[in-house]
Design a protein around this motif. Sequence first.
Motif, PDB file in Angstrom:
ATOM      1  N   THR A 193      80.392  -4.608  54.715  1.00 33.74           N
ATOM      2  CA  THR A 193      79.039  -4.894  55.198  1.00 33.74           C
ATOM      3  C   THR A 193      79.076  -4.845  56.728  1.00 33.74           C
ATOM      4  OG1 THR A 193      79.507  -7.248  55.343  1.00 33.74           O
ATOM      5  CG2 THR A 193      78.593  -6.439  53.239  1.00 33.74           C
ATOM      6  N   ASN A 199      79.889  -6.227  41.905  1.00 34.01           N
ATOM      7  CA  ASN A 199      79.495  -7.010  43.079  1.00 34.01           C
ATOM      8  C   ASN A 199      80.507  -8.127  43.326  1.00 34.01           C
ATOM      9  OD1 ASN A 199      77.289  -5.358  43.175  1.00 34.01           O
ATOM     10  ND2 ASN A 199      75.790  -6.952  42.753  1.00 34.01           N
ATOM     11  N   LYS A 221      80.357 -11.332  43.976  1.00 34.35           N
ATOM     12  CA  LYS A 221      80.201 -12.595  43.238  1.00 34.35           C
ATOM     13  C   LYS A 221      80.499 -12.433  41.755  1.00 34.35           C
ATOM     14  CE  LYS A 221      77.130 -14.726  46.553  1.00 34.35           C
ATOM     15  NZ  LYS A 221      75.821 -15.264  46.854  1.00 34.35           N
ATOM     16  N   ALA A 240      82.393 -14.855  50.256  1.00 27.70           N
ATOM     17  CA  ALA A 240      82.208 -13.682  49.403  1.00 27.70           C
ATOM     18  C   ALA A 240      83.284 -12.623  49.675  1.00 27.70           C
ATOM     19  CB  ALA A 240      80.814 -13.101  49.606  1.00 27.70           C
ATOM     20  N   ARG A 253      81.412  -4.297  46.049  1.00 28.09           N
ATOM     21  CA  ARG A 253      80.384  -4.312  47.092  1.00 28.09           C
ATOM     22  C   ARG A 253      79.650  -5.639  47.040  1.00 28.09           C
ATOM     23  NH1 ARG A 253      76.115   0.022  44.486  1.00 28.09           N
ATOM     24  NH2 ARG A 253      75.632  -1.182  42.625  1.00 28.09           N
ATOM     25  N   VAL A 254      78.970  -5.969  48.124  1.00 24.73           N
ATOM     26  CA  VAL A 254      78.290  -7.250  48.206  1.00 24.73           C
ATOM     27  C   VAL A 254      77.038  -7.289  47.314  1.00 24.73           C
ATOM     28  CG1 VAL A 254      76.831  -6.822  50.240  1.00 24.73           C
ATOM     29  CG2 VAL A 254      77.712  -9.112  49.799  1.00 24.73           C
ATOM     30  N   SER A 255      76.331  -6.157  47.198  1.00 23.94           N
ATOM     31  CA  SER A 255      75.119  -6.118  46.375  1.00 23.94           C
ATOM     32  C   SER A 255      74.802  -4.672  45.997  1.00 23.94           C
ATOM     33  CB  SER A 255      73.929  -6.712  47.137  1.00 23.94           C
ATOM     34  OG  SER A 255      73.523  -5.841  48.163  1.00 23.94           O
ATOM     35  N   ALA A 256      73.791  -4.501  45.162  1.00 22.63           N
ATOM     36  CA  ALA A 256      73.383  -3.160  44.723  1.00 22.63           C
ATOM     37  C   ALA A 256      72.886  -2.302  45.888  1.00 22.63           C
ATOM     38  CB  ALA A 256      72.299  -3.268  43.656  1.00 22.63           C
ATOM     39  N   ASN A 257      72.563  -2.917  47.012  1.00 19.01           N
ATOM     40  CA  ASN A 257      72.113  -2.157  48.188  1.00 19.01           C
ATOM     41  C   ASN A 257      73.268  -1.595  49.010  1.00 19.01           C
ATOM     42  OD1 ASN A 257      69.362  -2.569  47.686  1.00 19.01           O
ATOM     43  ND2 ASN A 257      69.451  -4.598  48.612  1.00 19.01           N
ATOM     44  N   SER A 258      74.484  -1.972  48.691  1.00 21.10           N
ATOM     45  CA  SER A 258      75.665  -1.525  49.449  1.00 21.10           C
ATOM     46  C   SER A 258      76.319  -0.320  48.789  1.00 21.10           C
ATOM     47  CB  SER A 258      76.710  -2.650  49.514  1.00 21.10           C
ATOM     48  OG  SER A 258      76.174  -3.810  50.077  1.00 21.10           O
TER      49      SER A 258
END
Length: 162
Positions: free
Chosen positions: A107, A90, A92, A127, A75-80
């Motif tokens: 996303t 994540n 990255k 990304a 996922r792109v970040s902890a919010n996804s």
Amino acid sequence: MTRQKKGILDLQFRTTTWRCSPDIAAFSDTIFDPAWGFPPTESLNEVVTEHDGMFLVAKKHVAEYVARYNPQCLRVSANSGKEFDLDYTNFKVAKGTTYERTLIIATAPITIFLQKGVALDPGPAAAFYVAVTRAKQSVAIVLDKPGQSAIPMKDSVLNSSY
């Protein structure tokens, strides 16, 4: 490119991959805007398994897909991807790693890219490229409505052709 024209640096493209299967390599070439002029990638990965290539997975099939194929979830970040109880890495953080299979949480920009062919901005494209190219054999992207995406979407993970 300006520095290359001035002779300050020399750009060299590496266009082969041993990691990604041919379908993954071909898809990864579509992520960056064609105007950038990147040459096509040649996959030298000749491994064939029971589940190779690019796939779209509907949200209702995510648990079933993960249970069957055990992909690394990205996922792109902890919010996804909060709606799924998955062990994520994540995008990255995944850079430099290799997995047999991955499952990517799309996303909003990735969804629009897949459904409508709208180019991603450079940062999100980079990304997403990292996420897609972590897999050797298969990449599944969570997306309920494929729109004009050429990536196959199956009605069920248990479909034998999946």
